[in-house]
Design a protein around this motif. Structure first.
Motif, short mmCIF file in Angstrom:
data_model
loop_
_atom_site.label_atom_id
_atom_site.label_comp_id
_atom_site.label_asym_id
_atom_site.label_seq_id
_atom_site.Cartn_x
_atom_site.Cartn_y
_atom_site.Cartn_z
N UNK A 1 0.88 -1.24 0.14
CA UNK A 1 0.03 -0.04 -0.02
C UNK A 1 0.95 1.07 0.03
N UNK A 2 0.50 2.14 -0.75
CA UNK A 2 1.15 3.72 -0.80
C UNK A 2 2.08 3.67 -1.87
N UNK A 3 2.09 2.72 -2.95
CA UNK A 3 2.63 3.22 -4.23
C UNK A 3 1.79 3.22 -5.46
N UNK A 4 0.79 2.13 -5.95
CA UNK A 4 -0.12 2.36 -6.77
C UNK A 4 -1.30 2.58 -6.02
N UNK A 5 -2.30 3.25 -6.33
CA UNK A 5 -3.30 3.54 -5.62
C UNK A 5 -4.32 2.18 -5.02
N UNK B 1 4.79 7.20 -2.23
CA UNK B 1 4.17 8.62 -2.13
C UNK B 1 2.98 9.08 -1.60
N UNK B 2 2.02 7.91 -1.49
CA UNK B 2 0.91 8.42 -0.68
C UNK B 2 0.90 8.80 0.55
N UNK C 1 -5.80 9.91 -0.90
CA UNK C 1 -4.70 9.30 -1.57
C UNK C 1 -4.71 9.04 -2.99
N UNK C 2 -6.16 9.06 -3.66
CA UNK C 2 -6.38 9.01 -4.94
C UNK C 2 -5.91 10.35 -5.46
#
Length: 322
Positions: free
Chosen positions: A14-18, A86-87, A227-228
């Motif tokens: 979690x936290x890279x691709x949404x 990133x998120x 996050x999105x």
């Protein structure tokens, strides 16, 4: 938990691709899901991902869900996978446990102890690099026997007839740690389902539309919406890779399947992590999703996660044309 609930452990980057957070929110909202725990994988410090998972869980009122940080680097060469998260920039806006609140490298022990304590009950859903699972099955191969089911968002299987040699695409979860992926596919899980990127990439929505829909909901979707918005800075589309895999645990009719044997390329330095699917192998331990009903998926996903929307109730856009 409701009668007939399904115990699930989520292993995630979690936290890279949404799509990981979109998947976690679905599991938290799904009334038939007993979310037994969450383990995180990859990054300079997978505890950053654990902090993000805790923010989503707390927004759902589920601070009781155990969260454990796992492996940062590949089994074979120790290279750090997906170093950035990133998120994580949204964390200042939401209540969460800090990264330092999580002990490092506890994921594999948690998986081992939980699966052994509940033999034949746990569905393990893995939607990131396969490193935690590869370590688990190497250290304690018997845990594979004790899983009820293993569901992976992993691989690319070319079921549409295009030979892999003409377009050797390597799916990122398999590519992140090819040796771990190989170990997982050689494990002796009785019910082994893979949902490959050749199918999940058919389930997409424009990122601004997702932000609008997620904002209209309560609980975990508020964090996911933030996050999105971060995701929207670099990518105009949300692909529901991981949520599709999760939805099949509870609504398997969304996809059709083929049975066969999956192998992972390790020998070639050019294409490590490439996945092969052989439906004609005499040994057919793996099931692969091969066709998806996009309308049925979106009805399942938004019916579970978004109770109040800006669209008319029951409205599901037509994504059948891609």
């Amino acid at each position: 938990m409701n009668e007939g609930s399904i115990p699930v452990i989520l292993d995630t980057d979690i936290g890279s691709d949404i799509d990981d957070s979109v998947c976690l929110a679905y599991l938290l909202c799904q009334p038939r899901c007993e979310l037994v725990g969450i383990t995180t994988v990859s990054g300079r410090d997978p505890r950053d991902r654990a902090a993000l998972a805790s923010a989503v869980c707390r927004a759902a009122g589920r601070d009781d869900v155990p969260i454990h940080s796992g492996a940062a680097s590949r089994i074979m060469d120790g290279e750090i996978m997906q170093p950035n998260v990133p998120q994580a920039v949204v964390l200042d806006r939401f209540d969460h446990r800090g990264a330092s609140d999580f002990a490092p490298n506890t994921a594999v022990r948690f998986l081992q102890e939980t699966i052994n304590a509940r033999p034949g009950e746990i569905t393990l859903l893995a939607i990131g690099a396969m490193t935690n699972l590869g370590l688990l099955f190497s250290l304690d191969p018997g845990t594979a026997h004790k899983l009820k089911r293993l569901v992976l968002m992993c691989g690319y299987f070319y079921l549409g007839g295009r030979p892999w040699r003409s377009h050797p695409f390597r799916e990122p979860n398999a590519l992140s740690d090819p040796l771990a992926t190989h170990i997982v596919y050689r494990s002796s899980v009785a019910d082994h389902l893979s949902v490959g990127a050749d199918v999940t990439t058919l389930i997409q929505m424009q990122t601004p539309e997702c932000v609008t829909r997620f904002k209209s909901a309560r609980g975990p979707m508020k964090v996911v919406s933030a996050m999105t918005e971060v995701w929207n800075h670099t990518c105009a589309t949300v692909t529901f890779h991981d949520p599709l895999a999760a939805s099949l645990i509870f609504n398997p009719e969304i996809c059709t399947y083929q049975q066969g044997q999956i192998a992972v390329e390790l020998a070639s330095p050019r294409i490590p992590g490439l996945t092969y699917f052989d439906r004609n192998d005499s040994n057919r331990p793996h099931r692969v999703a091969c066709e998806v009903n996009s309308q049925a998926f979106f009805k399942e996903y938004f019916g579970i996660t978004v109770k109040t929307t800006s669209r008319p109730i029951g409205y599901i856009p037509d994504f059948s044309s891609g």
